[in-house]
Design a protein around this motif. Sequence first.
Motif, short mmCIF file in Angstrom:
data_model
loop_
_atom_site.label_atom_id
_atom_site.label_comp_id
_atom_site.label_asym_id
_atom_site.label_seq_id
_atom_site.Cartn_x
_atom_site.Cartn_y
_atom_site.Cartn_z
N ARG A 6 35.66 36.29 42.21
CA ARG A 6 36.73 37.35 42.71
C ARG A 6 38.25 37.12 41.53
NH1 ARG A 6 36.41 38.32 48.67
NH2 ARG A 6 34.68 39.34 48.68
N PRO A 8 42.08 35.82 41.72
CA PRO A 8 42.91 36.02 42.69
C PRO A 8 43.90 36.83 43.09
CG PRO A 8 43.49 34.19 41.59
CD PRO A 8 41.69 35.04 40.67
N ARG A 9 44.88 37.29 43.86
CA ARG A 9 45.81 38.68 43.75
C ARG A 9 47.25 38.04 43.65
NH1 ARG A 9 45.89 42.98 44.10
NH2 ARG A 9 47.22 42.88 45.40
N ARG A 65 40.53 43.36 48.77
CA ARG A 65 40.26 41.77 48.33
C ARG A 65 40.23 40.87 47.80
NH1 ARG A 65 39.66 41.52 53.84
NH2 ARG A 65 38.34 42.60 55.65
N GLY A 66 40.34 41.67 46.73
CA GLY A 66 40.29 40.74 45.47
C GLY A 66 39.68 41.60 44.83
N ARG A 67 39.81 42.02 43.11
CA ARG A 67 39.04 42.81 42.44
C ARG A 67 37.61 41.44 42.01
NH1 ARG A 67 41.17 46.78 39.23
NH2 ARG A 67 39.27 46.62 37.87
#
Length: 153
Positions: A6, A8-9, A65-67
Motif C-alpha cells: 500500500r 501511505p496516505r 485504506r490507502g491505494r
Amino acid sequence: MPSHDRVPRPAGPPARGGTDPEVDRLLARSDAELAAAATASDPAERFEHGHLAALRAAAAVVALRGRPSPRTGARSVWDMLARVEPDLAPWAGYFASGARLRVAIEAGHGEQVTARRAAELVACAEDFRDEVGILVDPDGGFALRLHAAPAAS
C-alpha cells in the motif's frame, strides 16, 4: 511492520468520524448519485447513476485504506477495493462486471438496459453503500440518508 502493498496516505486533519475529508466527499458524491438514480425514470440512467454511486463508495474505501502499490497490478478501483478490503471483493466483482455496460450507456447505447437490471443494480449499490458506511464509521455517522425525510412540525 509496514505493508509494502500500500502507498501511505498523507496525514491530514480528520473529518467527522475520524475519517479524512476525501472519504467524506466521496461518500457524499455516492449519496448524490443514489438520489439521482432514485429519481431517474430511464433504466439506463438509473443504472448509470447506481453504478457511479458504487464507484464513489469503493473509491472512499480505497481512500480510507490507502491505494495498493502499483506493483500489485490493481488498475481499476474494483481491483484496488478487492486488494485493500478483501471482505468487499464480491461487491468489487459484481460492480466490475457492470462497468462495460455503464461505458456503453455513457456512449449512448443504453437501450440494452432493462428496468429490472437497473433496479437490481441500484438496490445492490444501496446495499454496498450501507456496508461501506458501516466500515467507515461503525457508529453510524456515515449511514446512507437517501430516504430520510425531515420531521413534520
